[in-house]
Design an enzyme around this catalytic site. Structure first.
Site, short mmCIF file in Angstrom:
data_model
loop_
_atom_site.label_atom_id
_atom_site.label_comp_id
_atom_site.label_asym_id
_atom_site.label_seq_id
_atom_site.Cartn_x
_atom_site.Cartn_y
_atom_site.Cartn_z
N LYS A 72 1.26 -48.06 -27.26
CA LYS A 72 2.41 -46.96 -27.82
C LYS A 72 3.84 -47.55 -27.31
CE LYS A 72 -0.11 -43.18 -29.30
NZ LYS A 72 -1.40 -43.32 -28.72
N SER A 324 -7.04 -50.69 -27.64
CA SER A 324 -5.50 -50.08 -27.78
C SER A 324 -5.14 -49.57 -26.48
CB SER A 324 -5.54 -48.81 -28.53
OG SER A 324 -6.64 -48.16 -28.43
C1 LIG Z 1 -2.38 -43.14 -29.56
C2 LIG Z 1 -3.60 -43.89 -29.24
C3 LIG Z 1 -4.54 -44.51 -30.48
C4 LIG Z 1 -4.35 -43.74 -31.82
O1 LIG Z 1 -2.70 -44.21 -32.31
P1 LIG Z 1 -2.49 -43.34 -33.76
O2 LIG Z 1 -0.94 -44.22 -34.25
O3 LIG Z 1 -2.10 -42.00 -33.44
O4 LIG Z 1 -3.55 -43.53 -34.70
C5 LIG Z 1 -5.36 -45.15 -30.05
N1 LIG Z 1 -5.58 -45.71 -28.86
C6 LIG Z 1 -4.75 -45.29 -27.71
C7 LIG Z 1 -5.11 -45.91 -26.46
C8 LIG Z 1 -3.82 -44.38 -28.08
O5 LIG Z 1 -2.98 -44.09 -27.12
#
Ligand SMILES: *Cc1c(COP(=O)(O)O)cnc(C)c1O
Length: 342
Positions: A72, A324
């Site tokens: 993010k 992510s």
């Molecule tokens: C926010 C987040 C997501 C999803 O992202 P979006 O843009 O809201 O779809 C996935 N994995 C992690 C670790 C996140 O913090």
């Protein structure tokens, strides 16, 4: 009645009054130039065990290596750097289930700005503490992302703070899309991407970049069965409200906004499919990441791995999984790795 807009001589004029609602490859290239050196250029590493399982080369894009432990930072950094000086100086505000708040707090500290993070009481304590320790002001409001968002809107009006949305913003989507550019650089033969999917900023950004550079590649979104807002919206043909439930993939919780401007249309048009996972399947993904890949990964970050393990995604050709984030409570992580499913 004709409304004549006053001429805005200062930074206010830098952003068009009617914000763009879509994102293209050039926006993502601009974002990449802007955030280079301020966010990590993350590694794409092969996974021998998942490659064996699928009979295809499988690679992990380790966004866990970002300084805040999640991707993010890319979107938040790009959105803040796109602001004019006056908007920045008023201070930043956002609502967040954790990682976006952490990203805005980190960005504010790096750039010497103030930040206020509004979040619901469902957000895990470790995430709240992480944001406080980055120097941001934390406001805990209500029990849902919607309550937290209402507080953001109040502070924008009452105190003049500058909102940084978690996903439904062209600059945020473009920032997340820089992952797509790196994927194609590192793996030009890319055939499939498995992307964690919540508000859709991550999936939309990656899809715009990858489909522009390699149209044959398939992009699959992965969410939890418990409150998959984007999947429900795509099925309904419009953004719909979903009930927020507790899940191991807590970073995927929350709605996409009934007035969604950017991510709904991009995900609807560009995603090739959405896979939904049970809590036990997500737990298996977290365990696999720890035991086989040597990576601490949170529930939301493990859903791509989990989709492969569950046999719910059958990729053909070189595949990238977006890992992510890594921000999981230690106690929960230990419990899951030693065999629990919740
Ligand atoms: C926010 C987040 C997501 C999803 O992202 P979006 O843009 O809201 O779809 C996935 N994995 C992690 C670790 C996140 O913090």
């Amino acid at each position: 009645m004709t409304v004549i807009k006053p001429h805005l001589a200062t930074a206010e004029a830098e952003r068009p009054a009617a914000a763009p609602t879509s994102v293209g490859l050039p926006d993502i290239e601009v974002a990449a130039a802007r955030i280079t050196g301020k966010v990590e250029r993350t590694p794409l590493v092969g996974s021998p065990s998942l490659s064996r399982l699928c009979g295809q080369p499988v690679h992990l894009k380790l966004e866990t290596r970002q300084p805040i432990g999640a991707f993010k930072l890319r979107g938040a950094m790009n959105a803040v750097l796109a602001l004019g000086e006056a908007q920045r100086r008023r201070g930043l505000v956002t609502a967040s289930t954790g990682n976006h708040g952490r990203a805005v707090a980190y960005t504010a500290r790096q750039l010497g700005l103030g930040a206020t993070i509004c979040m619901s009481a469902l957000v895990p304590a470790n995430k709240v503490e992480a944001i406080r320790s980055l120097g941001a002001r934390v406001r805990i409001v209500g029990r849902s992302q919607d309550d937290a968002q209402a507080e953001v809107e109040r502070l924008v009006v009452a105190d003049g703070l500058t909102p940084i949305p978690p996903f439904d913003d062209p600059d945020v989507v473009a920032g997340q899309g820089t992952i797509g550019l790196e994927l194609i650089e590192d793996l030009p033969s890319l055939a499939c991407v498995l992307v964690p999917l919540s508000g859709g900023g991550l999936a939309a950004g990656i899809a715009v970049a990858v489909k522009a550079l390699r149209p044959s590649a398939r992009i699959i979104g992965v969410s939890m069965e418990r409150g998959a807002a984007m999947a429900a919206a795509i099925a309904a043909g419009r953004p719909v409200a979903v009930v927020e439930e507790e899940t191991l993939a807590d970073s995927l919780g929350g709605g996409i906004g009934v007035a969604n401007q950017v991510t709904f249309a991009l995900c609807r048009d560009l995603l090739d499919g959405v896979v939904l996972l049970s809590e036990a399947e997500i737990a298996a993904g977290i365990r696999h990441a720890a035991r086989e890949e040597g990576e601490i990964v949170e529930g939301a970050g493990a859903v791509g791995i989990a989709a492969l393990l569950a046999g719910k995604a059958n990729p053909q050709g070189p595949t990238a999984i977006i890992v992510s984030g890594r921000n999981i409570d230690d106690t929960v992580h230990r419990r899951i790795v030693s065999g629990a499913n919740a």
